[in-house]
Design a protein around this motif. Structure first.
Motif, PDB file in Angstrom:
ATOM      1  N   VAL A 187      -7.509   5.958   1.219  1.00  0.00           N
ATOM      2  CA  VAL A 187      -6.527   5.255   0.389  1.00  0.00           C
ATOM      3  C   VAL A 187      -7.256   4.206  -0.448  1.00  0.00           C
ATOM      4  O   VAL A 187      -7.828   3.247   0.089  1.00  0.00           O
ATOM      5  N   LEU A 188      -7.231   4.390  -1.766  1.00  0.00           N
ATOM      6  CA  LEU A 188      -7.873   3.452  -2.688  1.00  0.00           C
ATOM      7  C   LEU A 188      -6.932   2.366  -3.147  1.00  0.00           C
ATOM      8  O   LEU A 188      -7.366   1.263  -3.484  1.00  0.00           O
ATOM      9  N   ASP A 189      -5.633   2.674  -3.152  1.00  0.00           N
ATOM     10  CA  ASP A 189      -4.649   1.705  -3.638  1.00  0.00           C
ATOM     11  C   ASP A 189      -3.281   2.084  -3.100  1.00  0.00           C
ATOM     12  O   ASP A 189      -3.005   3.274  -2.885  1.00  0.00           O
TER      13      ASP A 189
ATOM     14  N   GLY B 127      15.677   4.052  -2.274  1.00  0.00           N
ATOM     15  CA  GLY B 127      15.469   3.746  -3.683  1.00  0.00           C
ATOM     16  C   GLY B 127      14.106   3.166  -4.010  1.00  0.00           C
ATOM     17  O   GLY B 127      13.776   2.983  -5.191  1.00  0.00           O
ATOM     18  N   ASP B 128      13.306   2.846  -3.001  1.00  0.00           N
ATOM     19  CA  ASP B 128      11.955   2.338  -3.225  1.00  0.00           C
ATOM     20  C   ASP B 128      10.942   3.470  -3.081  1.00  0.00           C
ATOM     21  O   ASP B 128      11.178   4.446  -2.362  1.00  0.00           O
ATOM     22  N   THR B 129       9.807   3.318  -3.744  1.00  0.00           N
ATOM     23  CA  THR B 129       8.757   4.324  -3.685  1.00  0.00           C
ATOM     24  C   THR B 129       7.416   3.671  -3.380  1.00  0.00           C
ATOM     25  O   THR B 129       6.997   2.732  -4.069  1.00  0.00           O
ATOM     26  N   LEU B 130       6.767   4.179  -2.352  1.00  0.00           N
ATOM     27  CA  LEU B 130       5.388   3.798  -2.048  1.00  0.00           C
ATOM     28  C   LEU B 130       4.472   4.846  -2.665  1.00  0.00           C
ATOM     29  O   LEU B 130       4.624   6.041  -2.392  1.00  0.00           O
ATOM     30  N   THR B 131       3.519   4.420  -3.484  1.00  0.00           N
ATOM     31  CA  THR B 131       2.557   5.328  -4.090  1.00  0.00           C
ATOM     32  C   THR B 131       1.164   5.004  -3.584  1.00  0.00           C
ATOM     33  O   THR B 131       0.698   3.866  -3.718  1.00  0.00           O
ATOM     34  N   LEU B 132       0.528   6.003  -2.992  1.00  0.00           N
ATOM     35  CA  LEU B 132      -0.852   5.871  -2.543  1.00  0.00           C
ATOM     36  C   LEU B 132      -1.761   6.591  -3.522  1.00  0.00           C
ATOM     37  O   LEU B 132      -1.456   7.704  -3.969  1.00  0.00           O
TER      38      LEU B 132
END
Length: 291
Positions: A285-287, A272-277
């Motif tokens: 990877v900027l963020d 249910g969690d999302t990591l956004t790069l």
């Protein structure tokens, strides 16, 4: 650093040197040894009775593929040569039945299978013919494993392969990799970007040997620290989770958020969690954010 590397032996001469059966037997014997081997012992291991003849072949290898101190040992070049041959990349092909996987096709949900063809490995859906993975794998990689362990071995080999590309080093010749990120819809975007429905793809091309690899963006980032940590926090070890267990098919997984300069967003999901790069055109990877 053009002056840091000089060619002292043309490739054709190198292969001519080791093309002799006795000379390659010398290299194999030294590869199997735990330490330097004396001349007489080495000759006996190779099985050559004539000392003069053996010395002739050994001298041909000395200095390039074999070094001498207390005895004879392989140089790094010699070990790399023996390893390349024993990997089966030059001498072997696959001859195995498909292996079904406990994973569904991201397009039609039919069970995937590992298939073998010559020196290539495919993770493919037999229903819609979608290829999740297609890569050249040295046959010896799976030689010492039981059949049910082969998919896991192939997965680990591919992960090492992808990591090498991401570090900019060709997995075949160690040459420099040039990376580009073609975007779907751009006039110069290659056909495979649209064929695989990638919002953006990754092309890695070797300057030295001409090797050329293509893939989607998400798979190239699985070993990056933010991704490894995200899955670790959710109880997933990415060393054990096979590549085909991830669904990287739809545009919500990777998307273009800006074109000038290029910005990409890639999502990874767990519990249910999302990591956004957020990435630039070099896949830096900027963020990274978790929501």
């Amino acid at each position: 650093m053009d002056d840091a590397v000089i060619e002292t032996l043309p490739p054709a001469e190198a292969f001519a040197l080791v093309g002799d059966e006795t000379r390659f037997a010398i290299l194999e014997a030294l590869a199997e040894a735990d330490a330097s081997v004396a001349f007489t012992e080495l000759r006996e291991r190779v099985g050559v009775r004539d000392s003069g003849q053996f010395n002739y072949h050994l001298r041909k290898l000395d200095g390039r593929f074999v070094a001498k101190d207390d005895g004879y040992r392989l140089t790094p070049a010699g070990r790399r040569l023996v390893g390349a041959v024993l990997s089966g990349g030059f001498t072997a092909e696959f001859d195995a039945d498909p292996i079904p996987l406990d994973a569904g096709c991201p397009r039609c949900d039919t069970a995937l299978a590992v298939r073998f063809e010559e020196s290539r490995v495919f993770v493919v859906c037999d229903d819609c013919d979608y290829h999740v993975v297609h890569v050249d794998v040295p046959p010896a990689v799976v030689e010492d494993y039981e059949r049910d362990a082969v998919p896991g071995v192939v997965d680990r080999w591919i992960k090492r392969f992808v990591t090498s590309l991401d570090y900019g080093i060709c997995p075949f010749c160690d040459g420099r990799i040039d990376r580009s990120v073609p975007v779907r819809g751009d006039p110069d975007a290659p056909g495979w970007v649209a064929e695989y429905d990638y919002p953006a793809g990754v092309r890695d091309a070797c300057r030295r040997c001409g090797f050329d690899a293509t893939s989607g963006v998400p798979v190239q980032l699985l070993h990056r620290p933010a991704v490894v940590a995200f899955y670790h926090d959710h109880g997933v070890d990415l060393r054990e989770q096979p590549l085909w267990a991830f669904d990287f098919e739809d545009d919500s997984t990777a998307r273009v958020t800006a074109r000038d300069p290029l910005r990409l967003a890639v999502d990874y999901h767990a519990d249910g969690d999302t990591l956004t790069l957020t990435l630039d055109a070099d896949l830096t990877v900027l963020d990274s954010r978790v929501a």
